[in-house]
Motif scaffolding. Structure first.
Motif, mmCIF file in Angstrom:
data_model
loop_
_atom_site.group_PDB
_atom_site.id
_atom_site.type_symbol
_atom_site.label_atom_id
_atom_site.label_comp_id
_atom_site.label_asym_id
_atom_site.label_seq_id
_atom_site.Cartn_x
_atom_site.Cartn_y
_atom_site.Cartn_z
ATOM 1 N N THR A 1 0.815 -1.214 0.000
ATOM 2 C CA THR A 1 0.000 0.000 0.000
ATOM 3 C C THR A 1 0.851 1.268 0.000
ATOM 4 O OG1 THR A 1 -0.160 -0.130 2.429
ATOM 5 C CG2 THR A 1 -1.952 -1.119 1.154
ATOM 6 N N ASN A 2 2.147 1.120 -0.288
ATOM 7 C CA ASN A 2 3.067 2.255 -0.346
ATOM 8 C C ASN A 2 3.033 3.062 0.948
ATOM 9 O OD1 ASN A 2 4.996 3.949 -1.491
ATOM 10 N ND2 ASN A 2 3.462 5.325 -2.352
ATOM 11 N N THR A 3 3.041 2.343 2.073
ATOM 12 C CA THR A 3 3.037 2.969 3.397
ATOM 13 C C THR A 3 4.425 2.823 4.016
ATOM 14 O OG1 THR A 3 0.699 2.424 3.686
ATOM 15 C CG2 THR A 3 1.940 2.965 5.669
ATOM 16 N N ALA A 4 4.962 3.913 4.554
ATOM 17 C CA ALA A 4 6.313 3.913 5.107
ATOM 18 C C ALA A 4 6.295 3.338 6.522
ATOM 19 C CB ALA A 4 6.874 5.332 5.124
ATOM 20 N N PRO A 5 6.959 2.206 6.769
ATOM 21 C CA PRO A 5 6.949 1.625 8.112
ATOM 22 C C PRO A 5 7.996 2.275 9.019
ATOM 23 C CG PRO A 5 8.091 0.156 6.601
ATOM 24 C CD PRO A 5 7.624 1.328 5.787
ATOM 25 N N LEU A 6 7.597 2.494 10.269
ATOM 26 C CA LEU A 6 8.494 3.056 11.274
ATOM 27 C C LEU A 6 8.788 2.004 12.328
ATOM 28 C CD1 LEU A 6 6.818 6.550 11.856
ATOM 29 C CD2 LEU A 6 8.612 5.946 10.194
ATOM 30 N N LEU A 7 10.062 1.739 12.592
ATOM 31 C CA LEU A 7 10.445 0.806 13.634
ATOM 32 C C LEU A 7 10.263 1.508 14.979
ATOM 33 C CD1 LEU A 7 13.414 -1.624 13.606
ATOM 34 C CD2 LEU A 7 12.945 -0.265 15.652
ATOM 35 N N THR A 8 9.374 0.985 15.802
ATOM 36 C CA THR A 8 9.049 1.606 17.083
ATOM 37 C C THR A 8 9.751 0.865 18.208
ATOM 38 O OG1 THR A 8 6.875 2.290 16.259
ATOM 39 C CG2 THR A 8 7.173 2.252 18.649
ATOM 40 N N ILE A 9 10.523 1.597 19.007
ATOM 41 C CA ILE A 9 11.176 0.988 20.162
ATOM 42 C C ILE A 9 10.543 1.529 21.445
ATOM 43 C CG2 ILE A 9 13.369 0.575 18.984
ATOM 44 C CD1 ILE A 9 14.524 3.011 20.498
ATOM 45 N N THR A 10 10.476 0.661 22.466
ATOM 46 C CA THR A 10 9.893 1.036 23.750
ATOM 47 C C THR A 10 10.774 0.525 24.887
ATOM 48 O OG1 THR A 10 8.565 -0.981 23.748
ATOM 49 C CG2 THR A 10 7.515 1.018 22.896
#
Length: 471
Positions: free
Chosen positions: A205-214
């Protein structure tokens, strides 16, 4: 897209006739499981037939494009559809042009003014050689009114096939997708996350993924875990090296840091870590963003707030996500999840400390059901729009709307005699939030969390904004 609130005596047939649409279109956009059951006070999205079409079973994009006299490429581009064969039932498509039949006495200026476009746009859309030579009965193509371009992020916690379907279904409306989450270990290593399916959907879907850290340990945010990272430069270097390797391996485009309940004494350590992260990520072409607690002043006390330095984050990172929700939290008294009065207070401070163009306003997609009278130590049940309306229908309760907090609410008594109070989100409450985005000139919105069904949100979102996609 119109928002309509059900009144006594309403029916879908009546709504369809009044709004020149069909029952099937109303059913599809609202994902109504029982079209014969309407609840007084329930809000519905009503598609405008000349401007919007809701995908129904058996539809193809080529059929829809032909119906409205546009090309497949044009309607796909206008709706951020990366793969024209990938449309789903219930998806709202906005039409780049609609038709207007000229009436006697009308001018291009009057027509343009009526629809919020320019004369030049109408001339270009219809290849008019002489704009003064128009006549009654002539059919013009009117370009859709321009919408503000905003960015949209959503966090997602489901990494299974259902989560993948959610992203495929809604992905044309997301700039970013943030799988939640990669926990950080004390040695700078990353916990594993089975994110393959949702990353595949993001790519489709041409969506930019963000790696989320917690800084989570055992499912809860840990101040000690954050301190272990923020107080050790060598661990930070290891962590950033691991993050860069994971992003390159899996196709992430940026890093989102959600460190919560950070010790106040680690405030400057957190800022220094962000500077180090920006220095490593930006030259490599990755974005950096953070999630921030909803503060109303610079020195707001509390473990959740004190280490979150709004001016520093605003200067260092590419954008921030303000967690403007959870006033009506599960362990607290009944209240709206995101009362508009409280969200305003946060934004009033935030825009003095962070450029508005860097602020993503947090938006909840869920609600809660409390037992009342509320007793300290008890916890509310999480609900969504569909389950809330089901409860109102089951117990024959009209849904009210709190104008102060801009949120729907109702009460009911269950089969055991226990009273309940329910607050949730609907089309009206979402519109109120999008009005704030426009009023404050924000970068966009960030949802917590993709999954709970709130079908009216998506056409309401698109009625307000065009969603920016990253190429």
């Amino acid at each position: 897209m119109r928002i309509y609130v059900i009144k006594p005596g309403d029916s879908l047939w009546k709504l369809a006739q009044t709004n020149r649409t069909t029952i099937s279109q109303i059913v599809a956009v609202n994902e109504l499981e029982n079209p014969n059951r309407l609840v007084v006070g329930e809000s519905l999205a009503i598609p405008e037939p000349d401007k919007e079409y809701v995908v129904e079973q058996g539809d193809t994009l080529s059929q829809i494009a032909a119906r409205y006299g546009v090309t497949v490429q044009k309607i796909a581009s206008f709706n951020n559809i990366a793969n024209p064969s990938l449309i789903v039932v219930g998806q709202t498509l906005f039409i780049p042009y609609f038709r207007h039949t000229i009436r006697a006495g009308e001018t291009l200026w009057a027509i343009a003014n009526r629809y919020g476009v320019t004369v030049a746009q109408i001339v270009g859309a219809n290849a008019l050689a002489n704009p003064s030579l128009i006549y009654p009965g002539q059919v013009l193509r009117i370009p859709a009114e321009a919408k503000p371009i905003k960015e949209v992020n959503t966090y997602i916690t489901r990494m299974d096939e259902q989560g993948q379907r959610e992203v495929i279904s809604r992905g044309n409306l997301f700039t970013y997708l943030s799988p939640f989450s990669y926990g950080v270990n004390e040695d700078g290593s990353l916990a594993n996350l089975q994110d393959t399916r949702v990353l595949q959907a993001a790519k489709a879907t041409n969506t930019a993924p963000l790696l989320t850290i917690t800084n989570t340990v055992g499912g809860s945010f840990s101040s000690d875990r954050a301190a272990a990272i923020l107080r050790n430069s060598a661990v930070q270097d290891t962590l950033l090296a691991n993050i860069l390797a994971r992003m390159r391996e899996k196709g992430y485009t940026g890093l989102n840091i959600d460190f919560e309940y950070v010790f106040p004494e680690d405030r400057e350590n957190y800022n220094a870590f962000l500077r180090k992260a920006a220095a490593r990520l930006h030259p490599a072409g990755f974005t950096l963003s953070t999630a921030l607690a909803p503060k109303v002043s610079a020195n707001q006390p509390g473990l959740l707030y004190e280490a979150h330095d709004y001016p520093a984050h605003g200067a260092i990172v590419d954008f921030v996500v303000l967690m403007t929700y959870e006033w009506g939290w599960a362990g607290g008294e009944p209240w709206a999840i995101a009362p508009i009065t409280e969200v305003r207070k946060v934004l009033d401070y935030a825009v003095t400390a962070i450029p508005p163009g860097k602020i993503m306003m947090g938006v909840p997609l869920y609600g809660r059901d409390w037992k009342i009278p509320w007793v300290k130590g008890t916890y509310a049940k999480t609900v969504n729009l569909k389950s809330a309306v089901d409860l109102a229908a089951r117990y024959d309760q009209a849904i009210q709307y709190n104008e102060t907090y801009q949120a729907p609410i109702f009460r009911y008594t269950d089969d055991t005699g226990q009273q309940h109070e329910v607050w949730f989100e609907d089309a009206r409450s979402m519109q109120a939030k999008y009005d704030l985005v426009k009023q404050y000139g924000l970068r966009g919105v960030s949802y917590w969390v993709l999954g709970p069904p709130l079908p009216q949100n998506w056409p309401v979102l698109r009625s307000n904004f065009r969603v920016r996609k990253k190429t």
